[in-house]
Design a protein around this motif. Sequence first.
Motif, mmCIF file in Angstrom:
data_model
loop_
_atom_site.group_PDB
_atom_site.id
_atom_site.type_symbol
_atom_site.label_atom_id
_atom_site.label_comp_id
_atom_site.label_asym_id
_atom_site.label_seq_id
_atom_site.Cartn_x
_atom_site.Cartn_y
_atom_site.Cartn_z
ATOM 1 N N TYR A 147 51.690 41.886 38.311
ATOM 2 C CA TYR A 147 51.460 41.033 39.479
ATOM 3 C C TYR A 147 50.637 41.764 40.530
ATOM 4 O O TYR A 147 49.735 41.191 41.135
ATOM 5 N N ARG A 148 50.897 43.051 40.721
ATOM 6 C CA ARG A 148 50.102 43.846 41.674
ATOM 7 C C ARG A 148 48.643 43.915 41.224
ATOM 8 O O ARG A 148 47.727 43.769 42.039
ATOM 9 N N MET A 149 48.418 44.134 39.933
ATOM 10 C CA MET A 149 47.054 44.179 39.415
ATOM 11 C C MET A 149 46.320 42.860 39.654
ATOM 12 O O MET A 149 45.145 42.836 40.016
ATOM 13 N N TRP A 150 47.028 41.750 39.466
ATOM 14 C CA TRP A 150 46.444 40.425 39.656
ATOM 15 C C TRP A 150 46.091 40.183 41.119
ATOM 16 O O TRP A 150 44.988 39.738 41.444
ATOM 17 N N THR A 203 37.074 38.543 45.704
ATOM 18 C CA THR A 203 36.795 37.336 46.481
ATOM 19 C C THR A 203 36.839 37.639 47.979
ATOM 20 O O THR A 203 37.129 38.768 48.390
ATOM 21 N N HIS A 204 36.605 36.603 48.772
ATOM 22 C CA HIS A 204 36.737 36.710 50.227
ATOM 23 C C HIS A 204 38.025 36.031 50.693
ATOM 24 O O HIS A 204 38.142 35.654 51.860
ATOM 25 N N LEU A 205 38.995 35.862 49.818
ATOM 26 C CA LEU A 205 40.230 35.150 50.157
ATOM 27 C C LEU A 205 40.893 35.737 51.396
ATOM 28 O O LEU A 205 40.930 36.957 51.592
ATOM 29 N N HIS A 206 41.439 34.855 52.205
ATOM 30 C CA HIS A 206 42.146 35.275 53.414
ATOM 31 C C HIS A 206 43.626 35.489 53.160
ATOM 32 O O HIS A 206 44.238 36.370 53.762
ATOM 33 N N ARG A 207 44.216 34.685 52.258
ATOM 34 C CA ARG A 207 45.646 34.838 51.977
ATOM 35 C C ARG A 207 45.952 34.416 50.544
ATOM 36 O O ARG A 207 45.240 33.591 49.947
ATOM 37 N N LEU A 208 47.003 35.026 50.010
ATOM 38 C CA LEU A 208 47.556 34.671 48.710
ATOM 39 C C LEU A 208 49.040 34.416 48.895
ATOM 40 O O LEU A 208 49.701 35.087 49.697
ATOM 41 N N GLY A 209 49.563 33.463 48.167
ATOM 42 C CA GLY A 209 50.980 33.152 48.286
ATOM 43 C C GLY A 209 51.611 32.892 46.944
ATOM 44 O O GLY A 209 50.955 32.923 45.898
ATOM 45 N N MET A 210 52.906 32.649 46.966
ATOM 46 C CA MET A 210 53.623 32.251 45.773
ATOM 47 C C MET A 210 54.850 31.453 46.195
ATOM 48 O O MET A 210 55.349 31.582 47.322
ATOM 49 N N GLU A 251 47.535 30.010 45.780
ATOM 50 C CA GLU A 251 48.890 30.298 45.310
ATOM 51 C C GLU A 251 48.761 31.035 43.985
ATOM 52 O O GLU A 251 47.819 30.811 43.214
ATOM 53 N N THR A 252 49.692 31.924 43.717
ATOM 54 C CA THR A 252 49.636 32.751 42.520
ATOM 55 C C THR A 252 50.971 32.691 41.787
ATOM 56 O O THR A 252 51.986 32.252 42.338
ATOM 57 N N GLY A 253 50.952 33.149 40.559
ATOM 58 C CA GLY A 253 52.184 33.192 39.792
ATOM 59 C C GLY A 253 52.106 34.180 38.654
ATOM 60 O O GLY A 253 51.024 34.657 38.284
ATOM 61 N N SER A 309 48.531 33.715 37.002
ATOM 62 C CA SER A 309 47.761 32.502 37.279
ATOM 63 C C SER A 309 47.530 32.339 38.772
ATOM 64 O O SER A 309 48.159 33.017 39.597
ATOM 65 N N CYS A 310 46.637 31.419 39.115
ATOM 66 C CA CYS A 310 46.408 31.078 40.518
ATOM 67 C C CYS A 310 45.793 29.689 40.601
ATOM 68 O O CYS A 310 45.208 29.192 39.632
ATOM 69 N N TYR A 311 45.954 29.064 41.750
ATOM 70 C CA TYR A 311 45.376 27.747 41.983
ATOM 71 C C TYR A 311 45.227 27.566 43.488
ATOM 72 O O TYR A 311 45.905 28.209 44.283
ATOM 73 N N TRP A 312 44.308 26.675 43.866
ATOM 74 C CA TRP A 312 44.053 26.444 45.282
ATOM 75 C C TRP A 312 45.206 25.704 45.948
ATOM 76 O O TRP A 312 45.690 24.710 45.429
#
Length: 199
Positions: free
Chosen positions: A115-118, A126-133, A95-97, A83-86
């Motif tokens: 999780y790596r695939m996601w 996307t043009h996302l700059h960062r992903l977190g958890m 943010e991801t999970g 999953s993910c959400y802003w």
Amino acid sequence: MIKLIGEKVSLREATQEDVNELYYWKYEEKNQEAKKWNAPYLPEKQLTKEEYMNLWNQEYELFPGVPPLLAVLINKKAVGIVSCYWMDKHTNWLETGIVIYDSDYWSGGYGTEAYRMWIDFLFESTHLHRLGMSTWSGNIRMIKTAAKIGMKEEARIREARIVNGEYFDSIKMGMLRREWESHRSKSCNRKEYRGELKH
């Protein structure tokens, strides 16, 4: 329909059968082992099956062609979700999970691959700059999984969570796009998943 195929797992937009299986794991399965690790400090209302199905049926995308969650399939059975959400749309920060409900697949690299695939899919699409958890210090498996795919610990809020009457730290980990690109180039010898986009 989005379908990502890896060596051990696949991710896809949930079918009706997938949603039924996931509802069983999330609410009906007796042991509920996943709830002991997946944010056990947060109270969660049990949804009816209809309410749960509506969550999956909502026409909602974070970006064109990028849904907020996919089902995790192992041996052709839905056993978890990614999953993910802003966190901050203005700075391109999601943010991801991940949760694997079936504890039979808590070892052997299933969660790490999913999780790596996601994360790869989100950065590539996307043009996302960062992903977190975010997690808690008692969830060692999640911390190790995030580290394996290249995330770094960015914050530790001491004794901010209570689980079974004991205090634990709140942990935040993350990855910048340039770190993801570097991590991918270093691990290019691994077998890549195959992404199939079906409309």
